[in-house]
Design an enzyme around this catalytic site. Structure first.
Site, PDB file in Angstrom:
ATOM      1  N   ARG A   1      -1.466   7.580 -12.991  1.00  0.00           N
ATOM      2  CA  ARG A   1      -1.558   7.590 -11.529  1.00  0.00           C
ATOM      3  C   ARG A   1      -2.875   8.196 -11.039  1.00  0.00           C
ATOM      4  O   ARG A   1      -3.154   8.204  -9.841  1.00  0.00           O
ATOM      5  CB  ARG A   1      -0.388   8.404 -10.926  1.00  0.00           C
ATOM      6  CG  ARG A   1       0.978   7.774 -11.157  1.00  0.00           C
ATOM      7  CD  ARG A   1       2.091   8.682 -10.668  1.00  0.00           C
ATOM      8  NE  ARG A   1       2.393   8.520  -9.270  1.00  0.00           N
ATOM      9  CZ  ARG A   1       3.444   7.844  -8.786  1.00  0.00           C
ATOM     10  NH1 ARG A   1       4.304   7.268  -9.581  1.00  0.00           N
ATOM     11  NH2 ARG A   1       3.641   7.754  -7.503  1.00  0.00           N
TER      12      ARG A   1
ATOM     13  N   TYR B   1      -5.577   6.597  -8.648  1.00  0.00           N
ATOM     14  CA  TYR B   1      -5.235   6.641  -7.219  1.00  0.00           C
ATOM     15  C   TYR B   1      -5.266   8.078  -6.710  1.00  0.00           C
ATOM     16  O   TYR B   1      -5.961   8.389  -5.734  1.00  0.00           O
ATOM     17  CB  TYR B   1      -3.851   6.026  -7.040  1.00  0.00           C
ATOM     18  CG  TYR B   1      -3.357   5.918  -5.617  1.00  0.00           C
ATOM     19  CD1 TYR B   1      -3.879   4.968  -4.743  1.00  0.00           C
ATOM     20  CD2 TYR B   1      -2.331   6.748  -5.155  1.00  0.00           C
ATOM     21  CE1 TYR B   1      -3.395   4.850  -3.445  1.00  0.00           C
ATOM     22  CE2 TYR B   1      -1.846   6.631  -3.853  1.00  0.00           C
ATOM     23  CZ  TYR B   1      -2.375   5.680  -3.010  1.00  0.00           C
ATOM     24  OH  TYR B   1      -1.898   5.566  -1.724  1.00  0.00           O
TER      25      TYR B   1
ATOM     26  N   PHE C   1      14.075  -2.793  -3.854  1.00  0.00           N
ATOM     27  CA  PHE C   1      15.538  -2.727  -3.723  1.00  0.00           C
ATOM     28  C   PHE C   1      16.042  -3.762  -2.718  1.00  0.00           C
ATOM     29  O   PHE C   1      17.071  -4.396  -2.939  1.00  0.00           O
ATOM     30  CB  PHE C   1      15.991  -1.325  -3.298  1.00  0.00           C
ATOM     31  CG  PHE C   1      15.920  -0.285  -4.394  1.00  0.00           C
ATOM     32  CD1 PHE C   1      15.458  -0.596  -5.665  1.00  0.00           C
ATOM     33  CD2 PHE C   1      16.320   1.038  -4.146  1.00  0.00           C
ATOM     34  CE1 PHE C   1      15.387   0.375  -6.673  1.00  0.00           C
ATOM     35  CE2 PHE C   1      16.261   2.006  -5.146  1.00  0.00           C
ATOM     36  CZ  PHE C   1      15.790   1.686  -6.406  1.00  0.00           C
TER      37      PHE C   1
ATOM     38  N   ARG D   1      12.489  11.031  -2.368  1.00  0.00           N
ATOM     39  CA  ARG D   1      11.377  10.623  -1.518  1.00  0.00           C
ATOM     40  C   ARG D   1      11.869  10.734  -0.073  1.00  0.00           C
ATOM     41  O   ARG D   1      13.063  10.750   0.197  1.00  0.00           O
ATOM     42  CB  ARG D   1      10.935   9.172  -1.782  1.00  0.00           C
ATOM     43  CG  ARG D   1      10.365   8.903  -3.168  1.00  0.00           C
ATOM     44  CD  ARG D   1       9.020   9.574  -3.385  1.00  0.00           C
ATOM     45  NE  ARG D   1       8.405   9.178  -4.654  1.00  0.00           N
ATOM     46  CZ  ARG D   1       8.635   9.772  -5.821  1.00  0.00           C
ATOM     47  NH1 ARG D   1       9.465  10.799  -5.906  1.00  0.00           N
ATOM     48  NH2 ARG D   1       8.011   9.353  -6.912  1.00  0.00           N
TER      49      ARG D   1
ATOM     50  N   VAL E   1      11.315   0.601  -1.741  1.00  0.00           N
ATOM     51  CA  VAL E   1      12.091   0.023  -0.630  1.00  0.00           C
ATOM     52  C   VAL E   1      12.069  -1.502  -0.709  1.00  0.00           C
ATOM     53  O   VAL E   1      13.118  -2.164  -0.657  1.00  0.00           O
ATOM     54  CB  VAL E   1      11.568   0.525   0.737  1.00  0.00           C
ATOM     55  CG1 VAL E   1      12.273  -0.195   1.869  1.00  0.00           C
ATOM     56  CG2 VAL E   1      11.762   2.032   0.865  1.00  0.00           C
ATOM     57  N   SER E   2      10.856  -2.079  -0.880  1.00  0.00           N
ATOM     58  CA  SER E   2      10.780  -3.548  -0.946  1.00  0.00           C
ATOM     59  C   SER E   2      11.494  -4.055  -2.197  1.00  0.00           C
ATOM     60  O   SER E   2      12.234  -5.047  -2.135  1.00  0.00           O
ATOM     61  CB  SER E   2       9.322  -4.007  -0.901  1.00  0.00           C
ATOM     62  OG  SER E   2       8.513  -3.208  -1.726  1.00  0.00           O
TER      63      SER E   2
HETATM   64  P1  NAD Z   1      -1.582  -2.415   1.113  1.00  0.00           P
HETATM   65  O1  NAD Z   1      -1.834  -2.653  -0.335  1.00  0.00           O
HETATM   66  O2  NAD Z   1      -0.603  -3.300   1.807  1.00  0.00           O
HETATM   67  O3  NAD Z   1      -2.932  -2.467   1.948  1.00  0.00           O
HETATM   68  C1  NAD Z   1      -4.174  -2.145   1.413  1.00  0.00           C
HETATM   69  C2  NAD Z   1      -5.175  -3.163   1.928  1.00  0.00           C
HETATM   70  O4  NAD Z   1      -6.482  -2.829   1.437  1.00  0.00           O
HETATM   71  C3  NAD Z   1      -4.883  -4.586   1.438  1.00  0.00           C
HETATM   72  O5  NAD Z   1      -4.959  -5.489   2.506  1.00  0.00           O
HETATM   73  C4  NAD Z   1      -5.957  -4.849   0.401  1.00  0.00           C
HETATM   74  O6  NAD Z   1      -6.246  -6.217   0.236  1.00  0.00           O
HETATM   75  C5  NAD Z   1      -7.102  -4.022   0.939  1.00  0.00           C
HETATM   76  N1  NAD Z   1      -8.104  -3.625  -0.057  1.00  0.00           N
HETATM   77  C6  NAD Z   1      -7.878  -3.076  -1.283  1.00  0.00           C
HETATM   78  N2  NAD Z   1      -9.044  -2.826  -1.887  1.00  0.00           N
HETATM   79  C7  NAD Z   1     -10.035  -3.202  -1.022  1.00  0.00           C
HETATM   80  C8  NAD Z   1     -11.452  -3.191  -1.072  1.00  0.00           C
HETATM   81  N3  NAD Z   1     -12.115  -2.725  -2.148  1.00  0.00           N
HETATM   82  N4  NAD Z   1     -12.139  -3.656  -0.005  1.00  0.00           N
HETATM   83  C9  NAD Z   1     -11.491  -4.144   1.090  1.00  0.00           C
HETATM   84  N5  NAD Z   1     -10.148  -4.189   1.185  1.00  0.00           N
HETATM   85  C10 NAD Z   1      -9.432  -3.718   0.150  1.00  0.00           C
HETATM   86  O7  NAD Z   1      -1.148  -0.887   1.257  1.00  0.00           O
HETATM   87  P2  NAD Z   1      -0.649  -0.061   2.536  1.00  0.00           P
HETATM   88  O8  NAD Z   1       0.694   0.440   2.228  1.00  0.00           O
HETATM   89  O9  NAD Z   1      -0.898  -0.829   3.765  1.00  0.00           O
HETATM   90  O10 NAD Z   1      -1.640   1.180   2.465  1.00  0.00           O
HETATM   91  C11 NAD Z   1      -2.772   1.296   3.318  1.00  0.00           C
HETATM   92  C12 NAD Z   1      -3.449   2.621   3.060  1.00  0.00           C
HETATM   93  O11 NAD Z   1      -2.544   3.691   3.320  1.00  0.00           O
HETATM   94  C13 NAD Z   1      -3.947   2.803   1.638  1.00  0.00           C
HETATM   95  O12 NAD Z   1      -5.194   3.441   1.665  1.00  0.00           O
HETATM   96  C14 NAD Z   1      -2.913   3.701   1.008  1.00  0.00           C
HETATM   97  O13 NAD Z   1      -3.461   4.490  -0.009  1.00  0.00           O
HETATM   98  C15 NAD Z   1      -2.452   4.540   2.199  1.00  0.00           C
HETATM   99  N6  NAD Z   1      -1.086   5.031   2.008  1.00  0.00           N
HETATM  100  C16 NAD Z   1      -0.011   4.211   2.173  1.00  0.00           C
HETATM  101  C17 NAD Z   1       1.263   4.707   1.956  1.00  0.00           C
HETATM  102  C18 NAD Z   1       2.486   3.874   2.143  1.00  0.00           C
HETATM  103  O14 NAD Z   1       3.603   4.361   1.887  1.00  0.00           O
HETATM  104  N7  NAD Z   1       2.422   2.649   2.605  1.00  0.00           N
HETATM  105  C19 NAD Z   1       1.438   6.047   1.563  1.00  0.00           C
HETATM  106  C20 NAD Z   1       0.309   6.831   1.370  1.00  0.00           C
HETATM  107  C21 NAD Z   1      -0.947   6.322   1.616  1.00  0.00           C
HETATM  108  N1  UDP Z   2      11.536   3.315  -8.181  1.00  0.00           N
HETATM  109  C1  UDP Z   2      12.745   2.878  -8.705  1.00  0.00           C
HETATM  110  N2  UDP Z   2      12.943   1.542  -8.841  1.00  0.00           N
HETATM  111  C2  UDP Z   2      12.027   0.622  -8.461  1.00  0.00           C
HETATM  112  C3  UDP Z   2      10.795   1.073  -7.900  1.00  0.00           C
HETATM  113  C4  UDP Z   2      10.580   2.431  -7.787  1.00  0.00           C
HETATM  114  O1  UDP Z   2      13.621   3.671  -9.059  1.00  0.00           O
HETATM  115  O2  UDP Z   2      12.305  -0.591  -8.619  1.00  0.00           O
HETATM  116  C5  UDP Z   2      11.330   4.769  -8.017  1.00  0.00           C
HETATM  117  C6  UDP Z   2      10.026   5.294  -8.600  1.00  0.00           C
HETATM  118  O3  UDP Z   2      10.180   5.605  -9.972  1.00  0.00           O
HETATM  119  C7  UDP Z   2       9.798   6.514  -7.745  1.00  0.00           C
HETATM  120  C8  UDP Z   2      10.380   6.123  -6.387  1.00  0.00           C
HETATM  121  O4  UDP Z   2      11.249   5.030  -6.638  1.00  0.00           O
HETATM  122  O5  UDP Z   2      10.514   7.610  -8.233  1.00  0.00           O
HETATM  123  C9  UDP Z   2       9.325   5.703  -5.367  1.00  0.00           C
HETATM  124  O6  UDP Z   2       8.512   4.729  -5.971  1.00  0.00           O
HETATM  125  P1  UDP Z   2       7.342   3.970  -5.195  1.00  0.00           P
HETATM  126  O7  UDP Z   2       6.632   3.144  -6.210  1.00  0.00           O
HETATM  127  O8  UDP Z   2       7.911   3.271  -4.014  1.00  0.00           O
HETATM  128  O9  UDP Z   2       6.397   5.101  -4.604  1.00  0.00           O
HETATM  129  P2  UDP Z   2       5.807   6.471  -5.176  1.00  0.00           P
HETATM  130  O10 UDP Z   2       6.318   6.747  -6.557  1.00  0.00           O
HETATM  131  O11 UDP Z   2       4.337   6.262  -5.148  1.00  0.00           O
HETATM  132  O12 UDP Z   2       6.311   7.464  -4.205  1.00  0.00           O
END
Ligand code: NAD
Ligand code: UDP
Length: 315
Positions: free
Chosen positions: A146, A149, A195, A215, A192-193
């Site tokens: 991980r 990231y 499940f 979470r 979430v997606s």
């Molecule tokens: P997502 O994957 O749906 O969106 C990310 C977008 O960035 C995508 O459209 C992808 O094509 C684009 N992208 C990736 N690399 C790129 C690059 N090099 N140049 C231009 N575009 C690029 O993810 P999301 O859930 O919408 O997340 C958006 C942001 O929020 C991310 O930075 C992520 O780290 C942060 N974030 C999201 C969550 C969450 O739960 N959704 C939680 C923590 C942080």
């Molecule tokens: N997870 C799970 N089943 C799945 C996908 C994820 O049990 O099909 C668990 C995963 O191991 C983690 C939690 O759900 O403990 C959240 O995972 P996610 O990938 O959504 O986000 P993150 O781990 O980055 O919080």
């Protein structure tokens, strides 16, 4: 700034899950939005409803390369967010987080634009402080799967604060906790997606480990409100700022709730827990409550119903 106070806003990652909702809100609010995306995980369909709008523009661009545009505000969201996607090409993930941040900060410095970084609760790693407050420095494995990231996002935070100290850039660093809702990618592997898709197809629900890990799930509209509210705060308020829903669930509870809400015949199956999977995660959001007057409004069941409805129509 243009004559009528319409702001020009750059959203990197604007075709992704969060980015597309942010595009919606800012266009609706009367701003001019430039959405930049390389479509690694995002899609044009996420913003296709905005394409005819004269105040919305989309540009295919990878933020690891410099970008020369003129805007008033920058939201830097570009980066794959799901573990499957960010681990697919970990070197590119780090480049996007770090080179991308340098490019966007350089842009902000040249044009004097406010810049908000979409950081993450992953900067806390597998936390030993619970719930996580912004003052906690985290517990991240720097060489694990991980890390591309987590460490990429940590380095981006460092860059944001160094540009702030060294060049007085108007920065905002938002630590986003697990957020869900319509337009999540159906195959991105996030819990979430995954499940919901499994439940709607009556496939086995895959719980990694025993499902006791926790979470806290924030509905997308709440998160976007925190993001835009933060951008409006006074310049000296830089964050880092937590945003997420402080109600904590185990992954097993989430699976059971989704099975009930979908009326699914799916059964639960257990799979190995991925390496470095955090055992618990929950934000302390007192700072956002105090500085933004913000707290989430949408409870888990309500948000899940909207998300289930979306996947039901779009699978
Ligand atoms: P997502 O994957 O749906 O969106 C990310 C977008 O960035 C995508 O459209 C992808 O094509 C684009 N992208 C990736 N690399 C790129 C690059 N090099 N140049 C231009 N575009 C690029 O993810 P999301 O859930 O919408 O997340 C958006 C942001 O929020 C991310 O930075 C992520 O780290 C942060 N974030 C999201 C969550 C969450 O739960 N959704 C939680 C923590 C942080
Ligand atoms: N997870 C799970 N089943 C799945 C996908 C994820 O049990 O099909 C668990 C995963 O191991 C983690 C939690 O759900 O403990 C959240 O995972 P996610 O990938 O959504 O986000 P993150 O781990 O980055 O919080």
């Amino acid at each position: 700034m243009v004559a009528n106070n319409r702001k020009r806003v750059l959203i990197t990652g604007g075709a992704g899950f969060l980015g597309s909702h942010l595009c919606d809100k800012l266009v609706k609010g009367g701003n001019e939005v430039l959405c930049v995306d390389n479509y690694f995980t995002g899609t044009k369909q996420n913003v296709s409803h905005l394409l005819g709008n004269p105040f919305f523009e989309i540009l295919r661009h990878d933020i690891t390369f410099p970008l020369y545009v003129e805007v008033d505000e920058i939201y830097n969201l570009a980066c794959p967010a799901s573990p499957i996607h960010y681990q697919h090409d970990p070197v590119q993930t780090t480049k996007t987080s770090v080179h991308g941040a340098i490019n966007m900060l350089g842009l902000s410095k040249r044009i004097k634009a406010r810049i908000l970084q979409a950081s993450t609760s992953e900067v806390y790693g597998d936390p030993s402080v619970h719930p996580q407050t912004e003052s906690y420095w985290g517990n991240v494995n720097p060489v694990g799967i991980r890390a591309c990231y987590d460490e990429g996002k940590r380095c981006a935070e460092t860059l944001f604060f160094d540009y702030y100290r060294q060049h007085r850039l108007p920065i905002k660093v938002l630590r986003i906790f697990n957020t869900y809702g319509p337009r999540m990618h159906p195959n991105d592997g996030r819990v979430v997606s995954n499940f919901i898709v499994q439940a709607l197809r009556n496939d086995a629900i895959t719980i990694f480990g025993d499902g006791s890990q926790t979470r806290s799930f924030c509905y997308v509209s709440d998160l976007i409100d925190a993001m835009t509210g933060f951008m409006e705060t006074p310049l000296e308020f830089t964050g880092p700022l937590n945003a997420g829903n402080p109600v904590e669930f185990t992954i097993l509870e989430l699976a059971e709730t989704i099975i009930t809400l979908t009326g699914s015949r799916s059964r639960i199956t257990n799979k190995p827990l991925p390496h470095d999977d955090p055992k618990q995660r929950c934000p302390n959001i007192s700072l956002a409550e105090r500085e933004l007057g913000w707290k989430p409004k949408v409870g888990l069941e309500e948000g899940l119903k909207k998300t289930i409805d979306y996947f039901d129509k779009n699978l």
